[in-house]
Design an enzyme around this catalytic site. Structure first.
Site, mmCIF file in Angstrom:
data_model
loop_
_atom_site.group_PDB
_atom_site.id
_atom_site.type_symbol
_atom_site.label_atom_id
_atom_site.label_comp_id
_atom_site.label_asym_id
_atom_site.label_seq_id
_atom_site.Cartn_x
_atom_site.Cartn_y
_atom_site.Cartn_z
ATOM 1 N N ASP A 1 19.815 -23.018 103.012
ATOM 2 C CA ASP A 1 19.756 -23.653 104.281
ATOM 3 C C ASP A 1 19.574 -25.300 104.044
ATOM 4 O OD1 ASP A 1 18.818 -24.709 106.671
ATOM 5 O OD2 ASP A 1 17.649 -22.814 107.164
ATOM 6 N N PHE B 1 19.934 -8.445 119.855
ATOM 7 C CA PHE B 1 18.876 -8.931 120.467
ATOM 8 C C PHE B 1 18.118 -8.139 121.229
ATOM 9 C CE2 PHE B 1 19.906 -8.605 124.882
ATOM 10 C CZ PHE B 1 21.190 -8.361 124.857
ATOM 11 N N GLU C 1 34.996 -11.658 121.430
ATOM 12 C CA GLU C 1 34.188 -10.421 121.805
ATOM 13 C C GLU C 1 34.792 -10.504 123.410
ATOM 14 O OE1 GLU C 1 29.922 -11.498 121.210
ATOM 15 O OE2 GLU C 1 30.407 -11.421 119.091
ATOM 16 N N ARG D 1 26.670 -15.123 114.694
ATOM 17 C CA ARG D 1 27.769 -15.465 115.439
ATOM 18 C C ARG D 1 29.186 -14.971 114.844
ATOM 19 N NH1 ARG D 1 24.769 -15.184 118.991
ATOM 20 N NH2 ARG D 1 24.235 -16.740 120.654
ATOM 21 N N HIS E 1 27.245 -6.727 119.937
ATOM 22 C CA HIS E 1 26.536 -7.958 120.034
ATOM 23 C C HIS E 1 25.193 -7.543 120.945
ATOM 24 C CE1 HIS E 1 26.504 -12.542 120.645
ATOM 25 N NE2 HIS E 1 25.130 -12.321 120.477
ATOM 26 N N ALA E 2 24.409 -6.704 120.106
ATOM 27 C CA ALA E 2 23.430 -6.001 120.731
ATOM 28 C C ALA E 2 22.010 -6.253 119.824
ATOM 29 C CB ALA E 2 23.613 -4.347 121.164
ATOM 30 N N ASP F 1 27.471 -7.238 114.013
ATOM 31 C CA ASP F 1 27.032 -7.195 115.237
ATOM 32 C C ASP F 1 27.953 -8.308 116.282
ATOM 33 O OD1 ASP F 1 25.121 -6.569 117.381
ATOM 34 O OD2 ASP F 1 24.541 -8.409 117.502
ATOM 35 N N GLY G 1 15.710 -19.647 109.294
ATOM 36 C CA GLY G 1 15.231 -20.111 110.474
ATOM 37 C C GLY G 1 14.226 -18.760 110.863
ATOM 38 N N ARG G 2 13.872 -18.794 112.150
ATOM 39 C CA ARG G 2 13.081 -17.696 112.889
ATOM 40 C C ARG G 2 13.357 -16.304 112.460
ATOM 41 N NH1 ARG G 2 13.576 -21.930 116.767
ATOM 42 N NH2 ARG G 2 15.552 -20.852 117.375
ATOM 43 N N ILE G 3 14.997 -15.927 112.500
ATOM 44 C CA ILE G 3 15.410 -14.861 112.340
ATOM 45 C C ILE G 3 15.373 -14.481 110.846
ATOM 46 C CG2 ILE G 3 17.179 -13.149 112.929
ATOM 47 C CD1 ILE G 3 17.649 -14.421 115.553
HETATM 48 P P1 NAI Z 1 16.916 -21.063 113.947
HETATM 49 O O1 NAI Z 1 17.441 -22.266 114.665
HETATM 50 O O2 NAI Z 1 15.320 -20.675 113.762
HETATM 51 O O3 NAI Z 1 17.474 -20.867 112.490
HETATM 52 C C1 NAI Z 1 18.590 -21.210 112.287
HETATM 53 C C2 NAI Z 1 18.598 -21.782 110.819
HETATM 54 O O4 NAI Z 1 19.759 -22.134 110.272
HETATM 55 C C3 NAI Z 1 18.109 -23.067 110.794
HETATM 56 O O5 NAI Z 1 16.766 -23.146 109.581
HETATM 57 C C4 NAI Z 1 18.794 -23.972 110.242
HETATM 58 O O6 NAI Z 1 18.319 -25.247 109.462
HETATM 59 C C5 NAI Z 1 19.911 -23.036 109.525
HETATM 60 N N1 NAI Z 1 21.083 -23.778 109.337
HETATM 61 C C6 NAI Z 1 21.883 -24.819 110.086
HETATM 62 N N2 NAI Z 1 23.033 -25.021 109.806
HETATM 63 C C7 NAI Z 1 23.070 -24.288 108.555
HETATM 64 C C8 NAI Z 1 24.312 -24.189 107.432
HETATM 65 N N3 NAI Z 1 25.425 -24.783 107.586
HETATM 66 N N4 NAI Z 1 24.006 -23.470 106.538
HETATM 67 C C9 NAI Z 1 22.766 -22.626 106.535
HETATM 68 N N5 NAI Z 1 22.026 -23.013 107.417
HETATM 69 C C10 NAI Z 1 21.819 -23.612 108.290
HETATM 70 O O7 NAI Z 1 17.504 -20.071 114.752
HETATM 71 P P2 NAI Z 1 17.252 -18.251 114.867
HETATM 72 O O8 NAI Z 1 16.392 -18.129 116.165
HETATM 73 O O9 NAI Z 1 16.831 -17.944 113.515
HETATM 74 O O10 NAI Z 1 18.600 -17.781 115.436
HETATM 75 C C11 NAI Z 1 19.971 -17.893 114.464
HETATM 76 C C12 NAI Z 1 21.048 -17.482 115.067
HETATM 77 O O11 NAI Z 1 21.073 -16.121 115.391
HETATM 78 C C13 NAI Z 1 21.206 -18.275 116.404
HETATM 79 O O12 NAI Z 1 21.763 -19.354 116.414
HETATM 80 C C14 NAI Z 1 22.293 -17.163 117.058
HETATM 81 O O13 NAI Z 1 23.480 -17.812 117.073
HETATM 82 C C15 NAI Z 1 22.049 -15.793 116.565
HETATM 83 N N6 NAI Z 1 21.417 -14.760 117.254
HETATM 84 C C16 NAI Z 1 22.028 -13.501 117.533
HETATM 85 C C17 NAI Z 1 21.541 -12.811 118.460
HETATM 86 C C18 NAI Z 1 22.211 -11.513 118.491
HETATM 87 O O14 NAI Z 1 21.819 -10.650 119.333
HETATM 88 N N7 NAI Z 1 23.365 -10.947 117.640
HETATM 89 C C19 NAI Z 1 20.454 -13.016 119.239
HETATM 90 C C20 NAI Z 1 19.669 -14.087 118.811
HETATM 91 C C21 NAI Z 1 20.153 -15.124 118.007
#
Ligand code: NAI
Length: 339
Positions: free
Chosen positions: A178, A300, A269, A240, A297-298, A264, A157-159
């Site tokens: 994915d 972000f 937690e 997560r 968990h930092a 992370d 996805g985005r990240i």
């Molecule tokens: P996003 O929604 O853009 O990307 C998630 C991707 O995972 C999507 O392309 C989706 O199709 C895919 N996906 C869904 N189910 C799946 C599966 N079973 N197997 C493989 N891929 C699968 O979300 P984004 O923005 O990229 O964030 C991803 C995750 O990062 C968030 O859900 C959040 O839990 C985590 N996160 C952690 C942070 C931190 O501080 N550690 C901060 C921000 C986000």
């Protein structure tokens, strides 16, 4: 119209950024700063027009207390703390903030990979401990050449995409798993697509998790997954905690199957030595030394991302309360009749 917005567990004090956004409506912003929903009195829940939550679970018990709330916003990207069905059935849209710390989290995943590949933390720690004995490369027990190695992304996805593009700049090949992305994404990016998780695990030298926590991802990195990985691979999780079974990571590290683990996030937690992996890491046992990184968990966090997050979360709530404009709704499939 003055709205009441409840922040049950915000750590931002004062709510200055939020107040700036909310000013035209002279709203009441309630910063409860509690960790449990039942530590907040029922009247406070009952008068909230919107709730902006950090990590407090928003489940059916607390939804029952939200007598007039019209929106719940998760102060972050992941929305696994919100019961999507229960909020939807109560007529409350649940939204996230998908666009605040994308590059910070991607950078953190890459930072962990680089720290292992170049041994920067382990070499520094060895030298600090013994200036003479530490003056050698041997303490970099996870050294590897990244150029030509495969960077395997779970969740493009985005990240995941941001981290993959960074890895590509280091001369790595990128592969991803994915199941949700439409066919053809691999062609657009020029990445290799794995059709199964095991296929990805079998080809990646670095596995990095960027998928959301849901029932399709909970504990997908377990003993069987570690067994399917390439010997000497790194595993990095900035998504997560419950996506990885830490007992499997411990076994994988101890046996040498995994070269390194960067986390992370943890299933529970904040970190505690009740988890044997955390206990071994904290004790700096010889077999794990230099092979595990733990962050609180930092991923972000940067001052810029935090400011973006706070502003965007309250804008999401306000735009809906004031204008009925709904953005980043994550429970649309359950949303019956919005209040
Ligand atoms: P996003 O929604 O853009 O990307 C998630 C991707 O995972 C999507 O392309 C989706 O199709 C895919 N996906 C869904 N189910 C799946 C599966 N079973 N197997 C493989 N891929 C699968 O979300 P984004 O923005 O990229 O964030 C991803 C995750 O990062 C968030 O859900 C959040 O839990 C985590 N996160 C952690 C942070 C931190 O501080 N550690 C901060 C921000 C986000």
């Amino acid at each position: 119209m003055a709205y009441t917005i409840l922040f049950p567990d915000s750590r931002s004090d004062p709510l200055d950024i939020e107040r700036e956004v909310a000013r035209p409506d002279v709203a009441e912003l309630v910063n409860a700063r509690k960790d449990r929903f039942d530590a907040i009195d029922e009247a406070t829940w009952a008068r909230a027009d919107a709730v902006i939550v950090r990590f407090m679970p928003i489940d059916s018990k607390v939804i029952a207390l939200m007598k007039k709330a019209r929106i719940v916003v998760r102060n972050g990207v992941g929305f696994d703390v919100i019961d999507l069905k229960a909020t939807g059935e109560a007529g409350i849209p649940a939204c996230n903030v998908p666009d605040y710390g994308t590059t910070e989290v991607a950078d953190s995943a890459i930072a962990m990979m680089m720290t292992f590949a170049r041994g920067t933390a382990a070499l520094d720690a060895a030298l600090r401990n013994d200036l003479k004995g530490g003056w050698t490369h041997v303490h970099n027990v996870t050294a590897r050449r990244l150029r030509g190695a495969t960077y395997g992304v779970i969740g493009l996805g985005r990240i995941g995409t941001a981290s993959a593009l960074r890895a590509r700049a280091f001369g790595m090949n990128v592969a991803f798993y994915d199941p949700v992305l439409p066919n053809g994404s691999e062609l657009a990016f020029g990445f290799t697509r794995a059709r199964t998780l095991n296929e990805l695990l079998g080809m990646a030298d670095v596995v990095t998790i960027h998928a959301p926590l849901n029932e399709s991802t909970r504990a997908i990195i377990n003993d069987a997954a570690v067994a399917a990985m390439k010997p000497g691979a790194y595993l990095i999780n900035t998504a997560r905690g419950p996506i990885c079974d830490t007992a499997a990571l411990l076994t994988g590290l101890k046996s040498g199957k995994l070269a390194a683990v960067g986390l992370d996030v943890l299933p529970k937690e904040p970190a505690s030595t009740a988890d044997p992996l955390v206990a071994a890491w904290q004790a700096n046992e010889p077999w794990i030394r230099g092979r595990m990184l733990l962050n609180p968990h930092a991923a972000f966090f940067s001052p810029n991302s935090l400011a973006d997050l706070r502003r965007k979360a309250i804008e999401t709530a306000y735009d809906y309360l004031r204008d009925g404009k709904l953005a980043n709704c994550v429970n649309a499939e359950y949303l019956k009749k919005p209040r």
